[in-house]
Design an enzyme around this catalytic site. Sequence first.
Site, PDB file in Angstrom:
ATOM      1  N   HIS A 335       0.843  -1.191   0.000  1.00 18.48           N
ATOM      2  CA  HIS A 335       0.000   0.000   0.000  1.00 18.48           C
ATOM      3  C   HIS A 335       0.882   1.246   0.000  1.00 18.48           C
ATOM      4  CE1 HIS A 335      -2.977   2.983   1.418  1.00 18.48           C
ATOM      5  NE2 HIS A 335      -3.845   2.215   0.800  1.00 18.48           N
ATOM      6  N   ASP A 394      -8.041  -4.197  -1.053  1.00 16.37           N
ATOM      7  CA  ASP A 394      -8.409  -4.755  -2.352  1.00 16.37           C
ATOM      8  C   ASP A 394      -8.127  -6.248  -2.449  1.00 16.37           C
ATOM      9  OD1 ASP A 394      -9.284  -2.325  -3.594  1.00 16.37           O
ATOM     10  OD2 ASP A 394      -7.190  -1.712  -3.697  1.00 16.37           O
TER      11      ASP A 394
END
Length: 458
Positions: A335, A394
Amino acid sequence: MKSKLDIFVANETFFNELSSKAQQNNQIDPQLYKDSGAKQGLRNVDGTGVLIGFSKVGEVQAYSQDDNGEKIPMEGRLFYRGIEITDLVKGYQNEQRHGFEEVCYLLLFGSLPNKNQLLQFKETLGKNRTLPDGFTEDMILKAPSSDIMNKLARNVLTCYSYDSNPEDNSLSNVLRQSIELIAEFPTMSAYGYQAKVHFYDQMSLFIHIPDPELSTSENFLHLIRPNNRYTKLEAEVLDLCLVLHAEHGGGNNSTFTARVVTSTDTDTYSAIAAAVGSLKGPKHGGANIKVTQMMEDIKQNVKDWNNEKELEDYLAKIIKKEAFDRTGLLYGIGHAVYTLSDPRAILLKEKAKELAKEKHLEEEFNLYCSIEKLAPQVFSEINKDVRTIVPNVDFYSGFVYKMLNIPLELYTPIFAMSRVAGWCAHRIEELVNSGKIIRPAYKNIIEKSSFIPLEQRT
């Protein structure tokens, strides 16, 4: 009459020459960013975002500081209006109710609603879910799109024409528009999908009327399923997804886009449509689609999902650009902000496990867990990178949507119908503080030249 695509194909050599020229004349030496200290992507050297303002809406924490002011990676924390997301989720789950509507209220108005306020807010959302007269027929069914996000952006802009007071940026009017958009996004997304599959995939068309008594997650499942049916757990899991995607600070690309456009004093529909266009990108809201596609590829190429060595070998091929889409990316792993953990992924993983049991997909859930465990060490070994990389939201959201039997085309629109609450909250904050128009600077580096008469050009 030739189509524009036919014209392009007929002149393909010409367009290829133009493409080469554009590529050559727009290339920037990456070393310039290092030498000048320019912030590529508005990022600092360590990957964190450049501080350009302040906000009370959302906060992402990924680092702490030692006594010398040095950044230390920490377990990720996410706050909505100062309330930690884990506390928020556990709070409404313990009361056995859905939380998305409450989160929308919190983001828009800055505090948790009492029982009467929440009831009135839910009723207001419910009454606004139905689209204006003629909207579905004229704006959705008559002009279907192969991509639901493009259709959603167009629908948002079209709402301007159905609004009797679209240009008024007073707080009360923008709040009205915001609530209407939050209510309408699920309906627009569901109807946009139905139009797409009917006209492009030749499937049966069915349009259900929104139910004002249902929660947002229940209503969406009601709209996209031919028989309107869903289980209690399915609605709970989708509600959690909406809660986790509703806000992520002012620096994420789509929210920043909403604030940039808002800073020009334009109308609500222009600002939100721009944010939809930003979210569509596979580097942003479309990431969970790439995760799902990557996982399908892994499932097809790894014979024994329980064999860690076989999994490691195939993950290594992906990282070395020898498999899947040859980009070298492990989608859903890592991330831009979080370092040691993404709190959204942790919360969603808990619910994904519960749903996998109901759907008898425990084996596939275990595959996700194995990849979560193995991917960081394989990445580190190949790239000689000691940074900790962890799954982001995700990684599990695509798997959850698949278990909910939600079509791939709706993954990113679901993100949009959640994040629109955060976009509207940040738009309101931008308007309330009446800041300057957002205008970063770019340094021009091309060598200066003089005009050359046409006859003398080669």
